[in-house]
Design a protein around this motif. Structure first.
Motif, PDB file in Angstrom:
ATOM      1  N   SER A 115       0.815  -1.208   0.000  1.00  0.00           N
ATOM      2  CA  SER A 115       0.000   0.000   0.000  1.00  0.00           C
ATOM      3  C   SER A 115       0.849   1.258   0.000  1.00  0.00           C
ATOM      4  O   SER A 115       1.992   1.253   0.475  1.00  0.00           O
ATOM      5  CB  SER A 115      -0.887  -0.012   1.254  1.00  0.00           C
ATOM      6  OG  SER A 115      -1.499   1.249   1.475  1.00  0.00           O
ATOM      7  N   SER A 116       0.272   2.343  -0.505  1.00  0.00           N
ATOM      8  CA  SER A 116       0.921   3.648  -0.410  1.00  0.00           C
ATOM      9  C   SER A 116       0.652   4.282   0.951  1.00  0.00           C
ATOM     10  O   SER A 116       1.286   5.276   1.299  1.00  0.00           O
ATOM     11  CB  SER A 116       0.381   4.581  -1.501  1.00  0.00           C
ATOM     12  OG  SER A 116      -1.004   4.845  -1.253  1.00  0.00           O
ATOM     13  N   LEU A 117      -0.293   3.744   1.689  1.00  0.00           N
ATOM     14  CA  LEU A 117      -0.785   4.287   2.965  1.00  0.00           C
ATOM     15  C   LEU A 117      -1.447   5.647   2.794  1.00  0.00           C
ATOM     16  O   LEU A 117      -1.734   6.328   3.781  1.00  0.00           O
ATOM     17  CB  LEU A 117       0.335   4.399   4.020  1.00  0.00           C
ATOM     18  CG  LEU A 117       0.901   3.093   4.566  1.00  0.00           C
ATOM     19  CD1 LEU A 117       1.842   3.389   5.749  1.00  0.00           C
ATOM     20  CD2 LEU A 117      -0.182   2.125   4.992  1.00  0.00           C
ATOM     21  N   LEU A 134       7.776  16.353   0.227  1.00  0.00           N
ATOM     22  CA  LEU A 134       6.359  16.339  -0.147  1.00  0.00           C
ATOM     23  C   LEU A 134       6.088  17.047  -1.475  1.00  0.00           C
ATOM     24  O   LEU A 134       5.090  16.765  -2.142  1.00  0.00           O
ATOM     25  CB  LEU A 134       5.519  16.956   0.978  1.00  0.00           C
ATOM     26  CG  LEU A 134       5.589  16.182   2.298  1.00  0.00           C
ATOM     27  CD1 LEU A 134       4.656  16.795   3.333  1.00  0.00           C
ATOM     28  CD2 LEU A 134       5.275  14.710   2.116  1.00  0.00           C
ATOM     29  N   ASP A 135       6.970  17.966  -1.872  1.00  0.00           N
ATOM     30  CA  ASP A 135       6.795  18.607  -3.184  1.00  0.00           C
ATOM     31  C   ASP A 135       7.043  17.609  -4.300  1.00  0.00           C
ATOM     32  O   ASP A 135       6.303  17.553  -5.290  1.00  0.00           O
ATOM     33  CB  ASP A 135       7.753  19.797  -3.325  1.00  0.00           C
ATOM     34  CG  ASP A 135       7.384  20.925  -2.383  1.00  0.00           C
ATOM     35  OD1 ASP A 135       8.296  21.649  -1.938  1.00  0.00           O
ATOM     36  OD2 ASP A 135       6.172  21.082  -2.092  1.00  0.00           O
ATOM     37  N   ILE A 136       8.099  16.798  -4.115  1.00  0.00           N
ATOM     38  CA  ILE A 136       8.384  15.766  -5.115  1.00  0.00           C
ATOM     39  C   ILE A 136       7.249  14.738  -5.115  1.00  0.00           C
ATOM     40  O   ILE A 136       6.804  14.262  -6.171  1.00  0.00           O
ATOM     41  CB  ILE A 136       9.733  15.066  -4.832  1.00  0.00           C
ATOM     42  CG1 ILE A 136      10.898  16.049  -4.960  1.00  0.00           C
ATOM     43  CG2 ILE A 136       9.938  13.883  -5.786  1.00  0.00           C
ATOM     44  CD1 ILE A 136      12.254  15.466  -4.591  1.00  0.00           C
ATOM     45  N   TYR A 137       6.790  14.410  -3.900  1.00  0.00           N
ATOM     46  CA  TYR A 137       5.684  13.441  -3.766  1.00  0.00           C
ATOM     47  C   TYR A 137       4.481  13.900  -4.585  1.00  0.00           C
ATOM     48  O   TYR A 137       3.896  13.134  -5.359  1.00  0.00           O
ATOM     49  CB  TYR A 137       5.308  13.294  -2.284  1.00  0.00           C
ATOM     50  CG  TYR A 137       4.364  12.142  -1.973  1.00  0.00           C
ATOM     51  CD1 TYR A 137       3.010  12.195  -2.321  1.00  0.00           C
ATOM     52  CD2 TYR A 137       4.819  11.000  -1.313  1.00  0.00           C
ATOM     53  CE1 TYR A 137       2.150  11.145  -2.037  1.00  0.00           C
ATOM     54  CE2 TYR A 137       3.970   9.948  -1.007  1.00  0.00           C
ATOM     55  CZ  TYR A 137       2.637  10.035  -1.372  1.00  0.00           C
ATOM     56  OH  TYR A 137       1.779   8.985  -1.093  1.00  0.00           O
ATOM     57  N   ARG A 167      -0.315  12.591   4.491  1.00  0.00           N
ATOM     58  CA  ARG A 167      -1.214  11.557   5.022  1.00  0.00           C
ATOM     59  C   ARG A 167      -0.515  10.195   5.056  1.00  0.00           C
ATOM     60  O   ARG A 167      -0.656   9.427   6.017  1.00  0.00           O
ATOM     61  CB  ARG A 167      -2.477  11.489   4.172  1.00  0.00           C
ATOM     62  CG  ARG A 167      -3.504  10.515   4.698  1.00  0.00           C
ATOM     63  CD  ARG A 167      -4.877  10.734   4.102  1.00  0.00           C
ATOM     64  NE  ARG A 167      -4.973  10.338   2.708  1.00  0.00           N
ATOM     65  CZ  ARG A 167      -6.133  10.193   2.060  1.00  0.00           C
ATOM     66  NH1 ARG A 167      -7.269  10.406   2.690  1.00  0.00           N
ATOM     67  NH2 ARG A 167      -6.145   9.847   0.776  1.00  0.00           N
ATOM     68  N   ALA A 168       0.253   9.904   4.018  1.00  0.00           N
ATOM     69  CA  ALA A 168       0.956   8.619   3.976  1.00  0.00           C
ATOM     70  C   ALA A 168       1.981   8.537   5.098  1.00  0.00           C
ATOM     71  O   ALA A 168       2.093   7.509   5.776  1.00  0.00           O
ATOM     72  CB  ALA A 168       1.637   8.439   2.622  1.00  0.00           C
ATOM     73  N   TRP A 169       2.730   9.618   5.310  1.00  0.00           N
ATOM     74  CA  TRP A 169       3.750   9.607   6.362  1.00  0.00           C
ATOM     75  C   TRP A 169       3.113   9.559   7.740  1.00  0.00           C
ATOM     76  O   TRP A 169       3.605   8.880   8.643  1.00  0.00           O
ATOM     77  CB  TRP A 169       4.675  10.823   6.212  1.00  0.00           C
ATOM     78  CG  TRP A 169       5.677  10.599   5.124  1.00  0.00           C
ATOM     79  CD1 TRP A 169       5.532  10.887   3.794  1.00  0.00           C
ATOM     80  CD2 TRP A 169       6.971  10.006   5.249  1.00  0.00           C
ATOM     81  NE1 TRP A 169       6.639  10.499   3.084  1.00  0.00           N
ATOM     82  CE2 TRP A 169       7.549   9.970   3.949  1.00  0.00           C
ATOM     83  CE3 TRP A 169       7.699   9.506   6.315  1.00  0.00           C
ATOM     84  CZ2 TRP A 169       8.808   9.447   3.708  1.00  0.00           C
ATOM     85  CZ3 TRP A 169       8.963   8.976   6.085  1.00  0.00           C
ATOM     86  CH2 TRP A 169       9.513   8.944   4.797  1.00  0.00           C
ATOM     87  N   PHE A 193       1.785   6.160  12.474  1.00  0.00           N
ATOM     88  CA  PHE A 193       0.739   5.465  13.237  1.00  0.00           C
ATOM     89  C   PHE A 193       0.981   3.955  13.198  1.00  0.00           C
ATOM     90  O   PHE A 193       0.901   3.267  14.224  1.00  0.00           O
ATOM     91  CB  PHE A 193      -0.638   5.786  12.669  1.00  0.00           C
ATOM     92  CG  PHE A 193      -1.692   4.807  13.137  1.00  0.00           C
ATOM     93  CD1 PHE A 193      -2.181   3.815  12.294  1.00  0.00           C
ATOM     94  CD2 PHE A 193      -2.177   4.861  14.432  1.00  0.00           C
ATOM     95  CE1 PHE A 193      -3.111   2.894  12.728  1.00  0.00           C
ATOM     96  CE2 PHE A 193      -3.114   3.944  14.875  1.00  0.00           C
ATOM     97  CZ  PHE A 193      -3.591   2.959  14.023  1.00  0.00           C
ATOM     98  N   LEU A 194       1.299   3.448  12.014  1.00  0.00           N
ATOM     99  CA  LEU A 194       1.487   2.001  11.868  1.00  0.00           C
ATOM    100  C   LEU A 194       2.607   1.511  12.783  1.00  0.00           C
ATOM    101  O   LEU A 194       2.479   0.487  13.456  1.00  0.00           O
ATOM    102  CB  LEU A 194       1.815   1.688  10.410  1.00  0.00           C
ATOM    103  CG  LEU A 194       1.787   0.209   9.988  1.00  0.00           C
ATOM    104  CD1 LEU A 194       0.420  -0.396  10.223  1.00  0.00           C
ATOM    105  CD2 LEU A 194       2.167   0.087   8.502  1.00  0.00           C
ATOM    106  N   LEU A 195       3.684   2.272  12.838  1.00  0.00           N
ATOM    107  CA  LEU A 195       4.810   1.879  13.683  1.00  0.00           C
ATOM    108  C   LEU A 195       4.460   1.936  15.160  1.00  0.00           C
ATOM    109  O   LEU A 195       5.125   1.297  15.978  1.00  0.00           O
ATOM    110  CB  LEU A 195       6.014   2.767  13.404  1.00  0.00           C
ATOM    111  CG  LEU A 195       6.701   2.527  12.073  1.00  0.00           C
ATOM    112  CD1 LEU A 195       7.800   3.554  11.854  1.00  0.00           C
ATOM    113  CD2 LEU A 195       7.279   1.124  12.000  1.00  0.00           C
TER     114      LEU A 195
END
Lengths: 205, 231
Positions: A107-109, A135-138, A148-150, A155-157
């Motif tokens: 997943s991209s999360l 995040l600009d490159i993202y 949101r992904a980060w 959170f996942l960790l």
């Protein structure tokens, strides 16, 4: 009960490609991102004509490889597209396959946190395509907001062992450099990520 | 060697290992197909089904079935690869369709051997209403089953549990507003079916009339027209 959802493909007998053991990749249709070098562009097109399965139907379909999954500690890898757009489906699927199949999610999360939270009890391993820490490159590459992904990765960790999380850091031609990927790897290491796969995106398709 | 042939060889080795670990006769033949291979074929899939049947038979005979972790070292991760479903086998639409109903009730449970208390795999469990089966499943290696039964109305339903060598078991359940989404049957114990034969007197020893090899006197077993060589 979860309704039938469309899939862009099912790939059996993957050896070591999605973590341990023999796995089957089940790729969902649909994704919130628009990555320039997406390998599975079918997930972004219309779902018309794609086969759709309920969790029970998919379980029965994939059960033909039950023996391989149990013997090797493998199971099913949900990808796509973005599998966490279908968290309910994944949870219900786990009810059918039980403990004997390992569930992996690639997943991209980049989904609401509730979707990540919902699958934590049923997913054995997470493969996270984090793209970039800049995040600009993202945004330039995916047309999406990477924060949101980060946030979801942090959170996942906080709820699973780092050993269950593999993060992929791509070198993306025309978008980032090795210096950028080094910064991303450093950020991940600082967060506590121990499994990092650094590789180069395929762009000549 | 193409990727498909590599996969086929790995899976063939895995099937051989499972057969050896469990004393199941199986002869895997060298594949003579020389074209592009996806890693499996009807013969390979037939061998898997044969092994599952043979393992189920072992469990019913009270023997251990060694599968979990038989080949943990096989298919060791060589690193995560990018997903690419472009080369997947074309998907066929499933023939089964789930009709619209008022709702579906999830029925779950675990089937156990009443004598050994061990889980029983491949036992059939059916949900029956007015003499008609409306849902069914077979238990997995842990004896677990999950049935999503399309129940059109509240009332009494029958759960029928059957397995070769066991007494058929019928359980009556009542579905109402309280349990309309989920019915947990818990542990279900099956008893052996003991058939009492009349006494016989042995008068003369002779040669056996038939080969009692459970895997096939012909040297092979067939699944959908595909022969799996067992000796």
């Amino acid at each position: 009960m979860t309704e039938a959802v469309p899939f862009i493909g099912i790939d059996r007998h993957r050896l070591g490609a999605d973590g341990r053991g023999v796995t089957t990749l089940a790729a969902f249709h649909g994704c919130p991102l628009r990555c320039k070098y997406c390998l599975n562009r079918r997930c972004l097109e219309s779902a018309e004509g794609l086969p759709a399965y309920t969790p029970e139907q998919l379980f029965k379909y994939l059960s033909i490889d039950n023996l391989y999954f149990i013997a090797t500690g493998g199971g099913v890898c949900f990808g796509g597209g973005e599998p966490l757009l279908h968290s309910d489906f994944i949870c219900e699927f786990k009810e059918h396959c039980g403990k004997s199949w390992n569930i992996t999610v690639e997943s991209s999360l980049n989904v609401p946190q509730e979707a990540v939270k919902a699958v934590v009890p049923v997913v054995g391993d997470f493969i996270v395509d984090i793209k970039e820490s800049n995040l600009d490159i993202y945004r330039a590459y995916t047309s999406g907001d990477g924060s949101r992904a980060w946030d979801n990765l942090r959170f996942l960790l906080s709820v699973v062992e780092p050993s269950r999380v593999m993060v992929r850091v791509p070198l993306i031609k025309d978008y980032n450099t090795e210096s950028d990927t080094a910064k991303t790897i450093a950020a991940l290491t600082e967060m506590g990520i121990t499994n990092i796969d650094s590789f180069k995106y395929l762009t000549d398709r | 060697m193409n990727q498909g042939r590599h996969i086929c060889n790995e899976l063939k080795a895995l099937r051989r290992r499972i057969a050896e670990e469990n004393g199941i006769p199986l002869e895997t033949e060298e594949c003579t197909y020389r074209g592009e291979c996806c890693g499996t074929c009807p013969r390979c899939d037939a061998e898997v089904r044969y092994l599952e049947d043979a393992l189920s038979r072992r469990l019913r005979m009270g023997k251990a079935a060694v599968v979990a972790g038989v080949a943990l070292g096989l298919a060791v991760s060589t690193g995560v690869k990018a997903q690419n479903v472009a080369d997947t086998i074309p998907l066929k639409p499933l023939a089964t369709e789930i009709p619209d109903t008022v709702g579906k009730v999830r029925v779950t449970g675990v089937v156990l051997n009443s004598k050994t208390k061990e889980p029983e795999p491949f036992v059939n469990v059916m949900v029956i209403k007015d003499g008609e089966m409306i849902g069914g499943a077979a238990t997995n290696f842990e004896g677990e089953f999950t049935i999503l039964a399309p129940c059109k109305k509240f009332g009494e339903y029958e759960i029928e549990v059957s397995g070769i060598g066991f007494k058929r078991l019928k359980i009556l359940i009542n579905i109402d507003k309280k349990n309309k989404d989920n019915v947990e049957l818990g542990d279900i114990y099956l008893e052996f079916s003991a058939i009492q034969l009349g006494g016989i007197v042995v008068t003369k020893k002779g040669y056996p009339l038939m080969d009692r090899d459970p895997y096939g006197a012909k040297g092979y077993v067939e699944y959908d027209g595909v022969k799996v060589i067992v000796k």
